[in-house]
Design a protein around this motif. Structure first.
Motif, mmCIF file in Angstrom:
data_model
loop_
_atom_site.group_PDB
_atom_site.id
_atom_site.type_symbol
_atom_site.label_atom_id
_atom_site.label_comp_id
_atom_site.label_asym_id
_atom_site.label_seq_id
_atom_site.Cartn_x
_atom_site.Cartn_y
_atom_site.Cartn_z
ATOM 1 N N UNK A 246 25.499 15.577 52.909
ATOM 2 C CA UNK A 246 25.297 16.972 52.494
ATOM 3 C C UNK A 246 23.811 17.284 52.398
ATOM 4 N N UNK A 247 23.055 16.422 51.737
ATOM 5 C CA UNK A 247 21.618 16.673 51.544
ATOM 6 C C UNK A 247 20.878 16.704 52.881
ATOM 7 N N UNK A 248 21.242 15.799 53.782
ATOM 8 C CA UNK A 248 20.584 15.751 55.096
ATOM 9 C C UNK A 248 20.906 17.002 55.920
ATOM 10 N N UNK A 249 22.202 17.362 55.965
ATOM 11 C CA UNK A 249 22.633 18.503 56.781
ATOM 12 C C UNK A 249 22.084 19.828 56.229
ATOM 13 N N UNK A 250 22.091 19.985 54.896
ATOM 14 C CA UNK A 250 21.638 21.244 54.317
ATOM 15 C C UNK A 250 20.121 21.394 54.443
ATOM 16 N N UNK A 251 19.380 20.304 54.373
ATOM 17 C CA UNK A 251 17.924 20.367 54.583
ATOM 18 C C UNK A 251 17.621 20.867 55.994
ATOM 19 N N UNK A 282 26.717 39.478 42.374
ATOM 20 C CA UNK A 282 25.960 40.356 41.478
ATOM 21 C C UNK A 282 24.482 40.387 41.836
ATOM 22 N N UNK A 283 24.001 39.344 42.519
ATOM 23 C CA UNK A 283 22.609 39.289 42.963
ATOM 24 C C UNK A 283 22.408 39.986 44.321
ATOM 25 N N UNK A 284 23.507 40.409 44.932
ATOM 26 C CA UNK A 284 23.406 41.132 46.199
ATOM 27 C C UNK A 284 23.374 40.238 47.424
ATOM 28 N N UNK A 285 23.708 38.945 47.282
ATOM 29 C CA UNK A 285 23.706 38.031 48.438
ATOM 30 C C UNK A 285 24.944 38.323 49.288
ATOM 31 N N UNK A 286 24.768 38.707 50.554
ATOM 32 C CA UNK A 286 25.925 39.163 51.346
ATOM 33 C C UNK A 286 26.866 38.062 51.823
ATOM 34 N N UNK A 287 26.355 36.817 51.950
ATOM 35 C CA UNK A 287 27.205 35.741 52.474
ATOM 36 C C UNK A 287 27.068 34.496 51.597
ATOM 37 N N UNK A 288 28.145 33.721 51.553
ATOM 38 C CA UNK A 288 28.138 32.459 50.814
ATOM 39 C C UNK A 288 28.689 31.356 51.713
ATOM 40 N N UNK A 289 27.928 30.278 51.830
ATOM 41 C CA UNK A 289 28.336 29.136 52.641
ATOM 42 C C UNK A 289 28.788 28.017 51.704
ATOM 43 N N UNK A 290 30.011 27.556 51.886
ATOM 44 C CA UNK A 290 30.565 26.522 51.010
ATOM 45 C C UNK A 290 30.780 25.228 51.784
ATOM 46 N N UNK A 291 30.231 24.138 51.216
ATOM 47 C CA UNK A 291 30.425 22.804 51.783
ATOM 48 C C UNK A 291 31.480 22.072 50.936
ATOM 49 N N UNK A 292 32.522 21.577 51.593
ATOM 50 C CA UNK A 292 33.571 20.855 50.869
ATOM 51 C C UNK A 292 33.745 19.467 51.472
ATOM 52 N N UNK A 293 34.822 18.796 51.118
ATOM 53 C CA UNK A 293 35.020 17.429 51.614
ATOM 54 C C UNK A 293 35.275 17.408 53.119
ATOM 55 N N UNK A 294 35.866 18.470 53.647
ATOM 56 C CA UNK A 294 36.072 18.551 55.103
ATOM 57 C C UNK A 294 34.736 18.614 55.830
ATOM 58 N N UNK A 295 33.754 19.232 55.195
ATOM 59 C CA UNK A 295 32.408 19.327 55.781
ATOM 60 C C UNK A 295 31.846 17.934 56.041
ATOM 61 N N UNK A 296 32.076 17.026 55.096
ATOM 62 C CA UNK A 296 31.561 15.664 55.240
ATOM 63 C C UNK A 296 32.258 14.923 56.382
ATOM 64 N N UNK A 297 33.452 15.389 56.743
ATOM 65 C CA UNK A 297 34.215 14.707 57.800
ATOM 66 C C UNK A 297 33.898 15.257 59.192
#
Length: 343
Positions: A246-251, A282-297
């Motif tokens: 996760x840390x490597x991919x998100x960097x 509430x902060x006005x961020x239009x998109x949210x990217x979620x990393x889950x266990x499937x992401x690691x696979x």
């Protein structure tokens, strides 16, 4: 009424002014101002500035009523004309034509020029030459004189009268098109625009019937093109946030976002994912990217759109380009949802 019709019917004095009104409307609506709460009002002759040939205000309806947010003034050639008079120099733009053209011009008749020289005696030649070098718009004013007019030539006052001046229209071949450039001056009240944007984009999600939570779910619905942060990066829980992949991919993903000029924020707190979605809404961020266990696979993530709360699943490597296209308004969320499966 379209801008073309407004210009044709004489409501607008200038086509460029109409273009600036349309661009202002596009700017306001793309920034988050509600289209049905925008109107353009033309200044009355009694409130027109002395330098303006025409002037329009963009007004936006908000809690304070109709608020003037943008003023668009057609200053025509007022500025350069006044500078030219004061500096006693020619500030016209000279456009060299590839092919000479015939143009109808207004000029002082030869007999009238002789009369001017006789009337003003030793200063006659100077006054005649001054009249002959005037731009067409000022010659038109002299031709329309109904009474005496005092002009200043080389620091001396001279009184011109209608019976002294006689003009004629004739066709001349010209190879240089000389004209004084005009100015359209838009003036944007940034503080007012920012205030009405916040009013127009803020809303509260309706509560579900079985939801006993007393906390309101507020949303700052800033358009993706103007939101300060484009995407919130959210690991599903702390186990993923601490994972090396996760840390490597998100960097690498953040670096890709930065190279595309997109800003992001990260929320790796231990709060539930739904609460973190609400925080960023509430902060006005239009998109949210979620990393889950499937992401690691398999390297896929979910991307959530703020206003419709829909989610799609796509490869992380495709996400930065997709966000760039969405924020540049080159594609819509509907296009993205048609390309990738729903999560």
């Amino acid at each position: 009424m379209t801008m073309g019709e407004a210009y044709k019917n004489g409501v607008l004095k200038s086509q460029i002014l109409g273009y600036m009104i349309v661009r202002t409307h596009l700017f306001l609506t793309s920034s988050g101002v509600s289209e049905e709460h925008i109107r353009f009002r033309q200044h009355l002759p009694t409130e027109m500035a002395h330098y303006a040939a025409d002037c329009w205000d963009a007004e936006v309806f908000c809690s304070l009523g109709w608020l003037e947010c943008v003023g668009i003034a057609d200053r025509s050639a007022f500025d350069l004309t006044q500078h030219a008079k004061a500096a006693k120099c020619d500030l016209q733009y000279k456009q060299v034509l590839d092919k000479p053209i015939e143009k109808e011009v207004l000029s002082l008749k030869k007999a009238s020029g002789v009369n001017v020289m006789k009337y003003f005696k030793k200063d006659g030649k100077m006054v005649k030459e001054w009249i002959e070098q005037l731009p067409q718009c000022e010659l038109e004013e002299l031709a329309a004189l109904k009474g005496p007019k005092t002009v200043e030539v080389d620091g001396k006052p001279f009184e011109l009268t209608p019976d002294l001046l006689d003009f004629e229209r004739k066709k001349e071949k010209i190879s240089v098109n000389a004209f004084t450039p005009g100015v359209i001056e838009p003036s944007f009240g940034i503080d007012r625009i920012f205030t009405v944007i916040l009013e127009h984009v803020y809303y509260v999600r309706p509560k579900e019937a079985d939801n006993e939570d007393k906390q309101i779910r507020a949303v700052l619905g800033l358009p993706a093109c103007t939101a300060p942060y484009k995407v919130a990066i959210l690991p599903l829980d702390q186990r993923i946030a601490r994972h090396e992949k996760y840390m490597t991919d998100i960097t690498a993903f953040r670096a890709q976002l930065s190279s595309l000029g997109l800003s992001s924020t990260t929320d790796e707190s231990g709060a539930a994912i739904g609460r973190r979605y609400s925080r960023n809404d509430e902060l006005g961020v239009p998109f949210a990217l979620t990393c889950d266990f499937t992401t690691l696979e398999d390297g896929t993530v979910t991307l959530r759109e703020r206003d419709m709360m829909e989610q799609i699943r796509l490869p992380l490597k495709d996400t930065a380009e997709l966000l760039r296209d969405l924020c540049a308004l080159e594609i819509t969320w509907k296009d993205a949802a048609a390309k990738y499966p729903k999560a």
